[in-house]
Design an enzyme around this catalytic site. Structure first.
Site, PDB file in Angstrom:
ATOM      1  N   ASN A 603      -0.920   3.106   5.095  1.00  0.00           N
ATOM      2  CA  ASN A 603      -0.670   4.424   5.682  1.00  0.00           C
ATOM      3  C   ASN A 603      -1.042   5.618   4.817  1.00  0.00           C
ATOM      4  O   ASN A 603      -1.209   6.711   5.358  1.00  0.00           O
ATOM      5  CB  ASN A 603       0.823   4.546   6.035  1.00  0.00           C
ATOM      6  N   TYR A 604      -1.168   5.453   3.497  1.00  0.00           N
ATOM      7  CA  TYR A 604      -1.293   6.630   2.642  1.00  0.00           C
ATOM      8  C   TYR A 604      -2.564   6.694   1.809  1.00  0.00           C
ATOM      9  O   TYR A 604      -2.979   7.778   1.423  1.00  0.00           O
ATOM     10  CB  TYR A 604      -0.074   6.726   1.714  1.00  0.00           C
ATOM     11  N   ILE A 605      -3.174   5.560   1.508  1.00  0.00           N
ATOM     12  CA  ILE A 605      -4.386   5.556   0.689  1.00  0.00           C
ATOM     13  C   ILE A 605      -5.600   5.537   1.606  1.00  0.00           C
ATOM     14  O   ILE A 605      -5.737   4.647   2.452  1.00  0.00           O
ATOM     15  CB  ILE A 605      -4.419   4.339  -0.249  1.00  0.00           C
TER      16      ILE A 605
END
Length: 645
Positions: A603-605
């Site tokens: 979800n974030y990288i």
């Protein structure tokens, strides 16, 4: 009653040759915008097989154009699948030593509780049967089903042993099946699963076939929740078609209800949403949705937009930081609270938080809902370094406890705000809405959660350009480095992002076993390395070791002749690298047992960062991402090797 024109009974042009369309019609509630409801007549059809429809490539349609909120023009699907009805087994539980009869509904609830007891007997990490909140809520809901006249009056007098024994016997029978029987059973289940996927696992959106993530309604069971959830132990009842509202285009026919004698709860035509069905959740009192799979074009567009917005923030981050930093000493306390909250969101990657009813949910908080008791131990070192400890429950009841160094203005503001009474909000003059409203004025599309994506991706980019392995300046990471070391290096970099975002998990119960096995492997490899060093020393001294005294790696007598010094030295180098890799794996396991690496990767990288590194280092992309993530991030696979975030 609003009669719809029956021309809509015809299928989309690509499906008009199908024989599944019928001329039946039904009256259902149509949920209109702004909360109004009216009855409409809809044509009903049998289930379609959308896989027979030719469609353009999903990834070719990915776009970041957000000029319109409309997601689709036509949406066609077969509804959702409901779990099979409960089959009563007739095993009676004991109450104060006496067997008691249960209705099928009460027996289903008792069996679900016995399954929890059975899992705890087999080493489950969480013991719900000893949790007061869980057992109190559980018996409250169960006693409602039992009725006031039932002899069971308390949970303490109940013995679920007979049902637990029934479950254990059922498990033993499955394990006693022959290999061929297990293979046939697995084949049968797979065939049934494929039929269900063919019927319910695909939808037709604007002529394109897309996958559905989870097309079956939730099965009944006891709600467990995460952390100290106030609703833990409440019964999640069986979902019926009358509870479900379908999202379809207005010209689409209604799929027939899979349960005979029942009807769908209504229809909505929301072209700004990509869910296909929704229902009211009895635990959270909010809506749950059946959505498209993460591999759909809509998720790809959402991911690409999210990461591009974060990249845009990275280019403007200095300007944004300069503006909120000047507000730290503002005369207006609201501005000081806003600036201090933004510093925490930006530098500590904390979530913005939101209001919630702690009477029915766990007491988890974000920045805007921090309370005075969540900040403590304000201190100033001899070197005038200001620090404080943050201690609170974050998302999924994961505890965030960390001593952080703070700029003097942030430290003084927090200390001032924390003087409020315990239980009072630290930032009582701001809200998530006001924070995001301020951020949107700084940059279109900017919100508090973009900071987490920006900081996570920036951290990953910074870690991957490190020339050497973390903790070992002599271990260079190059395309020629062995695959195991490169994989471990990638995990170490991912670990730094997970630590930044506080992505934690419960330590697996077999973690210590894996660590012990690694230690044993290291010991064996070091023993073999010692034998190689001895062999090298003897070869240098030109001492011939009798063949019967030489040993192989497995400890068996050697049958080969004495080897050349260069060959032994090559083996020693390989063995040293193998031991070093195992020791790094051990260090990673010992320090990462409670760290969840998947969340940040999912979800974030930005996946383009990892994919570009894989191409530069000749590392297989499929070893960096799971099969599901490779499908989800297909849009990023053509990233060039020189991509820089």
């Amino acid at each position: 009653m609003n009669g719809r024109r029956l021309a809509s009974i015809h299928p989309p042009r690509s499906l008009r040759s199908t024989r599944y369309y019928t001329t039946k019609s039904i009256e259902l509630k149509c949920f209109l915008p702004h909360g109004s409801v009216e009855n409409r007549v809809y044509p009903v059809r049998q289930h379609l097989s959308f896989l027979s429809v030719s469609c353009p490539s999903t990834q070719a349609q990915i776009s970041t154009n957000k000029r319109t909120r409309t997601k689709w023009n036509s949406l066609e699907h077969n509804g959702i699948l409901f779990p099979p009805p409960y089959e009563a087994h007739g095993v009676r539980i004991l109450y104060e030593g006496e067997p008691v009869n249960l209705t099928p509904e009460a027996e289903e609830m008792a069996t679900k509780y016995a399954e929890i007891l059975f899992s705890e007997m087999n080493g489950a990490t969480t013991s719900y049967s000893k949790d007061d909140t869980f057992t109190t809520n559980m018996f409250m809901d169960w006693s409602k089903r039992l009725g006031a006249s039932h002899p069971i009056k308390s949970l303490q007098g109940c013995d679920f042993g007979p049902i637990v024994a029934y479950l254990a016997d059922r498990k033993r029978k499955r394990e006693a099946m022959t290999k061929e029987e297990k293979k046939m059973e697995r084949l049968r289940r797979n065939q049934e699963r494929e039929k269900l996927i063919d019927t319910y696992g695909h939808v037709l959106i604007d002529g394109s076939v897309q996958r559905v993530s989870q097309f079956q309604a939730e099965i009944p069971g006891w709600f467990r929740g995460r952390g100290s959830h106030k609703m833990s132990g409440k019964w999640k009842p069986r979902l019926w078609p009358e509870d479900v509202v379908l999202n379809l285009s207005e010209e689409s026919a209604i799929p027939e209800c899979p349960l005979p004698g029942r009807q769908w709860g209504g229809v909505v035509h929301n072209r700004e949403a990509t869910y296909i069905a929704r229902w009211k959740d009895c635990i959270s009192n909010g809506y749950k949705h059946v959505s498209l799979a993460t591999s759909s074009k809509f998720k790809a567009e959402s991911d690409l937009t999210k990461f591009e917005t974060a990249r845009k923030l990275r280019r403007k981050i200095d300007t944004v930081r300069k503006r909120y930093t000047t507000m730290l000493s503002d005369k207006d306390e609201r501005n000081r609270q806003l600036a201090t909250a933004l510093w925490l969101i930006d530098n500590l990657a904390l979530r913005v938080g939101g209001e919630k009813d702690i009477e029915i949910s766990a007491d988890t908080v974000g920045v805007c809902t921090l309370r005075a008791e969540h900040v403590r131990d304000f201190s100033v070192s001899v070197d005038q370094e200001h620090s404080a400890t943050l201690d609170f429950l974050g998302k999924d009841s994961m505890r965030y406890v960390r001593k952080v160094e703070l700029p003097s203005l942030v430290w003084h503001n927090l200390q001032l705000f924390a003087r409020k009474a315990l239980g009072s909000r630290l930032f009582d003059l701001i809200s998530p809405e006001s924070v995001n409203s301020y951020l949107r004025r700084q940059m279109p599309g900017l919100s508090a959660k973009v900071f987490r994506t920006c900081n996570a991706s920036s951290t990953m980019q910074r870690e991957l350009v490190r020339p050497s392995f973390p903790g070992s300046e002599t271990m260079k990471i190059e395309p020629s480095t062995d695959m195991k070391t490169k994989r471990l290096y990638l995990d170490f970099c991912n670990r730094e992002v997970a630590l930044l975002c506080n992505h934690l998990k419960t330590i697996p119960k077999n973690a210590s076993l894996h660590i012990d096995n690694l230690r044993k492997r290291i010991q064996k490899q070091e023993e073999w390395l010692g034998m190689l060093n001895l062999e090298l020393e003897e070869s240098k001294n030109k001492e011939t070791v009798p063949r019967e005294e030489r040993k192989t790696k497995t400890g068996k007598p050697a049958t080969r002749k004495a080897r050349a010094i260069e060959t032994i030295q090559t083996d020693i180098l390989k063995q040293n690298n193998a031991v070093a890799t195992l020791k790094r794996q051990l260090a990673f396991r010992q320090t990462s047992g409670d760290i969840a690496l998947t969340t940040s990767k999912t979800n974030y990288i930005d996946p383009r960062i990892t994919i570009a590194w894989c191409k530069r280092m000749d590392f297989p992309i499929e070893k960096s991402f799971s099969k599901a993530l490779l499908t989800r991030f297909e849009w990023a696979l053509n990233t060039k090797r020189n991509f820089k975030w």
